[in-house]
Motif scaffolding. Structure first.
Motif, PDB file in Angstrom:
ATOM      1  N   CYS A  18      28.549 -29.199 -23.677  1.00 16.62           N
ATOM      2  CA  CYS A  18      29.269 -28.443 -24.711  1.00 16.62           C
ATOM      3  C   CYS A  18      30.088 -29.369 -25.602  1.00 16.62           C
ATOM      4  O   CYS A  18      30.134 -29.174 -26.819  1.00 16.62           O
ATOM      5  CB  CYS A  18      30.165 -27.400 -24.063  1.00 16.62           C
ATOM      6  N   MET A  19      30.715 -30.364 -25.004  1.00 15.55           N
ATOM      7  CA  MET A  19      31.481 -31.336 -25.795  1.00 15.55           C
ATOM      8  C   MET A  19      30.562 -32.080 -26.763  1.00 15.55           C
ATOM      9  O   MET A  19      30.905 -32.289 -27.925  1.00 15.55           O
ATOM     10  CB  MET A  19      32.168 -32.353 -24.878  1.00 15.55           C
ATOM     11  N   GLU A  22      29.342 -29.752 -29.588  1.00 16.36           N
ATOM     12  CA  GLU A  22      30.391 -29.461 -30.566  1.00 16.36           C
ATOM     13  C   GLU A  22      30.562 -30.614 -31.567  1.00 16.36           C
ATOM     14  O   GLU A  22      30.791 -30.402 -32.750  1.00 16.36           O
ATOM     15  CB  GLU A  22      31.713 -29.208 -29.866  1.00 16.36           C
ATOM     16  N   SER A  23      30.435 -31.832 -31.089  1.00 16.40           N
ATOM     17  CA  SER A  23      30.651 -32.979 -31.963  1.00 16.40           C
ATOM     18  C   SER A  23      29.359 -33.580 -32.514  1.00 16.40           C
ATOM     19  O   SER A  23      29.401 -34.613 -33.172  1.00 16.40           O
ATOM     20  CB  SER A  23      31.419 -34.065 -31.203  1.00 16.40           C
ATOM     21  N   ASP A  38      34.225 -24.220 -36.701  1.00 18.24           N
ATOM     22  CA  ASP A  38      34.427 -24.216 -35.250  1.00 18.24           C
ATOM     23  C   ASP A  38      33.618 -23.111 -34.574  1.00 18.24           C
ATOM     24  O   ASP A  38      34.032 -22.571 -33.550  1.00 18.24           O
ATOM     25  CB  ASP A  38      35.905 -24.036 -34.914  1.00 18.24           C
ATOM     26  N   PHE A  40      30.799 -23.032 -32.828  1.00 18.80           N
ATOM     27  CA  PHE A  40      30.338 -23.263 -31.457  1.00 18.80           C
ATOM     28  C   PHE A  40      31.471 -23.059 -30.460  1.00 18.80           C
ATOM     29  O   PHE A  40      31.315 -22.367 -29.462  1.00 18.80           O
ATOM     30  CB  PHE A  40      29.743 -24.673 -31.320  1.00 18.80           C
ATOM     31  N   LYS A  41      32.612 -23.644 -30.738  1.00 17.91           N
ATOM     32  CA  LYS A  41      33.760 -23.529 -29.840  1.00 17.91           C
ATOM     33  C   LYS A  41      34.218 -22.075 -29.734  1.00 17.91           C
ATOM     34  O   LYS A  41      34.533 -21.590 -28.647  1.00 17.91           O
ATOM     35  CB  LYS A  41      34.901 -24.408 -30.322  1.00 17.91           C
ATOM     36  N   LEU A  44      31.723 -20.011 -27.648  1.00 23.24           N
ATOM     37  CA  LEU A  44      31.882 -20.355 -26.236  1.00 23.24           C
ATOM     38  C   LEU A  44      33.158 -19.744 -25.667  1.00 23.24           C
ATOM     39  O   LEU A  44      33.148 -19.154 -24.581  1.00 23.24           O
ATOM     40  CB  LEU A  44      31.895 -21.874 -26.085  1.00 23.24           C
ATOM     41  N   LEU A  45      34.238 -19.847 -26.398  1.00 26.85           N
ATOM     42  CA  LEU A  45      35.506 -19.287 -25.943  1.00 26.85           C
ATOM     43  C   LEU A  45      35.439 -17.768 -25.831  1.00 26.85           C
ATOM     44  O   LEU A  45      35.946 -17.184 -24.869  1.00 26.85           O
ATOM     45  CB  LEU A  45      36.635 -19.700 -26.881  1.00 26.85           C
ATOM     46  N   LEU A  89      36.297 -27.249 -19.007  1.00 27.50           N
ATOM     47  CA  LEU A  89      36.480 -27.387 -20.456  1.00 27.50           C
ATOM     48  C   LEU A  89      37.911 -27.807 -20.788  1.00 27.50           C
ATOM     49  O   LEU A  89      38.141 -28.553 -21.741  1.00 27.50           O
ATOM     50  CB  LEU A  89      36.119 -26.079 -21.172  1.00 27.50           C
ATOM     51  N   MET A  94      38.438 -29.693 -24.499  1.00 27.03           N
ATOM     52  CA  MET A  94      37.811 -28.811 -25.483  1.00 27.03           C
ATOM     53  C   MET A  94      38.646 -27.554 -25.720  1.00 27.03           C
ATOM     54  O   MET A  94      38.588 -26.970 -26.793  1.00 27.03           O
ATOM     55  CB  MET A  94      36.406 -28.441 -25.020  1.00 27.03           C
ATOM     56  N   LEU A  95      39.417 -27.157 -24.720  1.00 24.33           N
ATOM     57  CA  LEU A  95      40.270 -25.983 -24.831  1.00 24.33           C
ATOM     58  C   LEU A  95      41.731 -26.409 -24.722  1.00 24.33           C
ATOM     59  O   LEU A  95      42.054 -27.415 -24.099  1.00 24.33           O
ATOM     60  CB  LEU A  95      39.944 -24.970 -23.735  1.00 24.33           C
TER      61      LEU A  95
END
Length: 125
Positions: A18-19, A22-23, A38, A40-41, A44-45, A89, A94-95
């Motif tokens: 996931c990291m 995201e990048s 943002d 994707f983040k 996921l959240l 995460l 990421m969070l």
């Protein structure tokens, strides 16, 4: 997301994936062109939050509408997997760390209504 919540041994790998997604330079322009840098983040959240809220909405017996022990075990495994994934995460950065406190408070306050709340809190910490 479903695989990450069921396959607990691979949670660090899924969080790392996931990291990287995201990048990833190939994904970022596509998301920015849609007006959601943002995306994707956030997706996921949102998925993690939905799973967390479904954990908290369970009854005192864990799952009132589940007749089979296997269904109860799978539900518990997914709930613990979701919390472990959120924790990983958080470790990856990421969070936000504020999420840890919010989740811990929610799990502590739901310990009477949700059979897996304390076990999930222990897994998160």
């Amino acid at each position: 997301f479903e695989k990450a919540t069921v396959q607990h041994h691979f949670i660090p790998m899924y969080a790392d994936l996931c990291m990287r997604l995201e990048s990833d330079a190939r994904i970022m322009p596509a998301m920015a062109s849609e007006g959601h840098p943002d995306c994707f983040k956030m997706c996921l959240l949102n998925r993690c939050q939905e799973a967390f809220e479904s954990l908290l909405k369970s009854g005192p017996a864990g799952c009132d509408d589940c007749d089979d022990d296997e269904e109860k075990l799978l539900r518990k495994q997914r709930a613990l997997g979701n919390v472990k994934f959120v924790g990983q995460l958080l470790v990856c950065g990421m969070l936000s760390s504020r999420l840890l406190l919010q989740c811990a408070q929610e799990l502590l306050s739901a310990r009477g209504q949700c059979a897996e709340a304390l076990e999930s809190l222990a897994a998160l910490l």
